[in-house]
Write a protein that holds these residues in place. Structure first.
Motif, PDB file in Angstrom:
ATOM      1  N   ILE A  17      38.779  35.380  32.025  1.00 56.18           N
ATOM      2  CA  ILE A  17      37.887  34.303  32.446  1.00 56.18           C
ATOM      3  C   ILE A  17      37.698  34.323  33.960  1.00 56.18           C
ATOM      4  O   ILE A  17      36.583  34.171  34.461  1.00 56.18           O
ATOM      5  CB  ILE A  17      38.426  32.936  31.977  1.00 56.18           C
ATOM      6  CG1 ILE A  17      38.346  32.841  30.452  1.00 56.18           C
ATOM      7  CG2 ILE A  17      37.662  31.792  32.611  1.00 56.18           C
ATOM      8  CD1 ILE A  17      39.027  31.620  29.879  1.00 56.18           C
ATOM      9  N   MET A  18      38.784  34.534  34.699  1.00 63.87           N
ATOM     10  CA  MET A  18      38.678  34.576  36.163  1.00 63.87           C
ATOM     11  C   MET A  18      37.854  35.777  36.616  1.00 63.87           C
ATOM     12  O   MET A  18      37.083  35.680  37.565  1.00 63.87           O
ATOM     13  CB  MET A  18      40.071  34.604  36.803  1.00 63.87           C
ATOM     14  CG  MET A  18      40.825  33.288  36.666  1.00 63.87           C
ATOM     15  SD  MET A  18      39.930  31.864  37.294  1.00 63.87           S
ATOM     16  CE  MET A  18      39.823  32.233  39.013  1.00 63.87           C
ATOM     17  N   ALA A  19      37.999  36.912  35.950  1.00 66.57           N
ATOM     18  CA  ALA A  19      37.188  38.079  36.299  1.00 66.57           C
ATOM     19  C   ALA A  19      35.712  37.803  36.040  1.00 66.57           C
ATOM     20  O   ALA A  19      34.849  38.190  36.841  1.00 66.57           O
ATOM     21  CB  ALA A  19      37.652  39.292  35.497  1.00 66.57           C
ATOM     22  N   GLU A  20      35.428  37.104  34.955  1.00 72.15           N
ATOM     23  CA  GLU A  20      34.042  36.747  34.649  1.00 72.15           C
ATOM     24  C   GLU A  20      33.482  35.784  35.703  1.00 72.15           C
ATOM     25  O   GLU A  20      32.329  35.918  36.132  1.00 72.15           O
ATOM     26  CB  GLU A  20      33.989  36.109  33.262  1.00 72.15           C
ATOM     27  CG  GLU A  20      32.607  35.988  32.701  1.00 72.15           C
ATOM     28  CD  GLU A  20      32.654  35.495  31.263  1.00 72.15           C
ATOM     29  OE1 GLU A  20      31.919  34.544  30.967  1.00 72.15           O
ATOM     30  OE2 GLU A  20      33.419  36.058  30.463  1.00 72.15           O
ATOM     31  N   ILE A  21      34.304  34.840  36.138  1.00 75.43           N
ATOM     32  CA  ILE A  21      33.858  33.899  37.174  1.00 75.43           C
ATOM     33  C   ILE A  21      33.619  34.631  38.485  1.00 75.43           C
ATOM     34  O   ILE A  21      32.630  34.375  39.178  1.00 75.43           O
ATOM     35  CB  ILE A  21      34.895  32.768  37.345  1.00 75.43           C
ATOM     36  CG1 ILE A  21      34.896  31.867  36.104  1.00 75.43           C
ATOM     37  CG2 ILE A  21      34.615  31.944  38.598  1.00 75.43           C
ATOM     38  CD1 ILE A  21      36.018  30.866  36.077  1.00 75.43           C
ATOM     39  N   ARG A  22      34.507  35.547  38.829  1.00 76.59           N
ATOM     40  CA  ARG A  22      34.324  36.317  40.068  1.00 76.59           C
ATOM     41  C   ARG A  22      33.042  37.149  40.017  1.00 76.59           C
ATOM     42  O   ARG A  22      32.314  37.240  40.997  1.00 76.59           O
ATOM     43  CB  ARG A  22      35.529  37.220  40.295  1.00 76.59           C
ATOM     44  CG  ARG A  22      36.734  36.489  40.795  1.00 76.59           C
ATOM     45  CD  ARG A  22      37.845  37.453  41.191  1.00 76.59           C
ATOM     46  NE  ARG A  22      39.080  36.719  41.380  1.00 76.59           N
ATOM     47  CZ  ARG A  22      40.078  36.683  40.510  1.00 76.59           C
ATOM     48  NH1 ARG A  22      40.005  37.381  39.394  1.00 76.59           N
ATOM     49  NH2 ARG A  22      41.150  35.978  40.744  1.00 76.59           N
ATOM     50  N   MET A  23      32.773  37.757  38.857  1.00 82.10           N
ATOM     51  CA  MET A  23      31.556  38.543  38.710  1.00 82.10           C
ATOM     52  C   MET A  23      30.327  37.644  38.845  1.00 82.10           C
ATOM     53  O   MET A  23      29.347  37.994  39.507  1.00 82.10           O
ATOM     54  CB  MET A  23      31.538  39.242  37.353  1.00 82.10           C
ATOM     55  CG  MET A  23      30.338  40.137  37.139  1.00 82.10           C
ATOM     56  SD  MET A  23      30.365  40.953  35.550  1.00 82.10           S
ATOM     57  CE  MET A  23      30.065  39.577  34.462  1.00 82.10           C
ATOM     58  N   HIS A  24      30.400  36.445  38.250  1.00 82.22           N
ATOM     59  CA  HIS A  24      29.281  35.507  38.324  1.00 82.22           C
ATOM     60  C   HIS A  24      29.062  35.034  39.765  1.00 82.22           C
ATOM     61  O   HIS A  24      27.926  34.979  40.240  1.00 82.22           O
ATOM     62  CB  HIS A  24      29.562  34.315  37.410  1.00 82.22           C
ATOM     63  CG  HIS A  24      28.459  33.316  37.375  1.00 82.22           C
ATOM     64  ND1 HIS A  24      27.254  33.572  36.768  1.00 82.22           N
ATOM     65  CD2 HIS A  24      28.373  32.063  37.887  1.00 82.22           C
ATOM     66  CE1 HIS A  24      26.474  32.514  36.902  1.00 82.22           C
ATOM     67  NE2 HIS A  24      27.133  31.590  37.567  1.00 82.22           N
ATOM     68  N   THR A  25      30.134  34.717  40.478  1.00 85.74           N
ATOM     69  CA  THR A  25      29.982  34.263  41.858  1.00 85.74           C
ATOM     70  C   THR A  25      29.519  35.397  42.760  1.00 85.74           C
ATOM     71  O   THR A  25      28.756  35.171  43.702  1.00 85.74           O
ATOM     72  CB  THR A  25      31.289  33.655  42.397  1.00 85.74           C
ATOM     73  OG1 THR A  25      32.340  34.591  42.238  1.00 85.74           O
ATOM     74  CG2 THR A  25      31.623  32.373  41.681  1.00 85.74           C
ATOM     75  N   ALA A  26      29.962  36.631  42.484  1.00 81.38           N
ATOM     76  CA  ALA A  26      29.500  37.773  43.285  1.00 81.38           C
ATOM     77  C   ALA A  26      28.011  38.001  43.058  1.00 81.38           C
ATOM     78  O   ALA A  26      27.288  38.340  43.997  1.00 81.38           O
ATOM     79  CB  ALA A  26      30.295  39.018  42.926  1.00 81.38           C
TER      80      ALA A  26
END
Length: 95
Positions: free
Chosen positions: A47-56
């Motif tokens: 989930i955190m990796a997905e959030i980081r990808m979304h914010t990037a």
């Protein structure tokens, strides 16, 4: 008088049929939730990796980058995921 009793019995039969269908629905729902709770579906790292990808992705857009606000959102989301894992018993609360 016989027609009224017949209609009454038909109404009772329809109500019992609807109650049986409702209980079938409840049973299917409980079995589905039980199946979901058995497998680990609160993967905090994913989930955190997905959030980081979304914010990037949004950072590459024309919007300004706000580190404190994104950091705060990340911490809140991580805390919520950890709490969900604790509640569901999916992990010890950490990584």
């Amino acid at each position: 008088m016989l027609a009224i009793r017949t209609l009454h019995m038909l109404a009772v039969g329809v109500c019992l049929f609807l109650i049986a269908k409702y209980w079938d629905f409840v049973l299917a729902t409980v079995r589905g939730v039980e199946a979901l709770m058995k497998r680990p579906f609160f993967d905090v790292d994913e989930i955190m990796a997905e959030i980081r990808m979304h914010t990037a992705h949004h950072r590459n857009d024309s919007q300004p980058y706000h580190l404190p606000l994104e950091l705060l959102h990340g911490l809140i989301c991580r805390w919520l995921c950890v709490q969900l894992r604790k509640v569901t018993g999916a992990g010890a609360g950490g990584r």
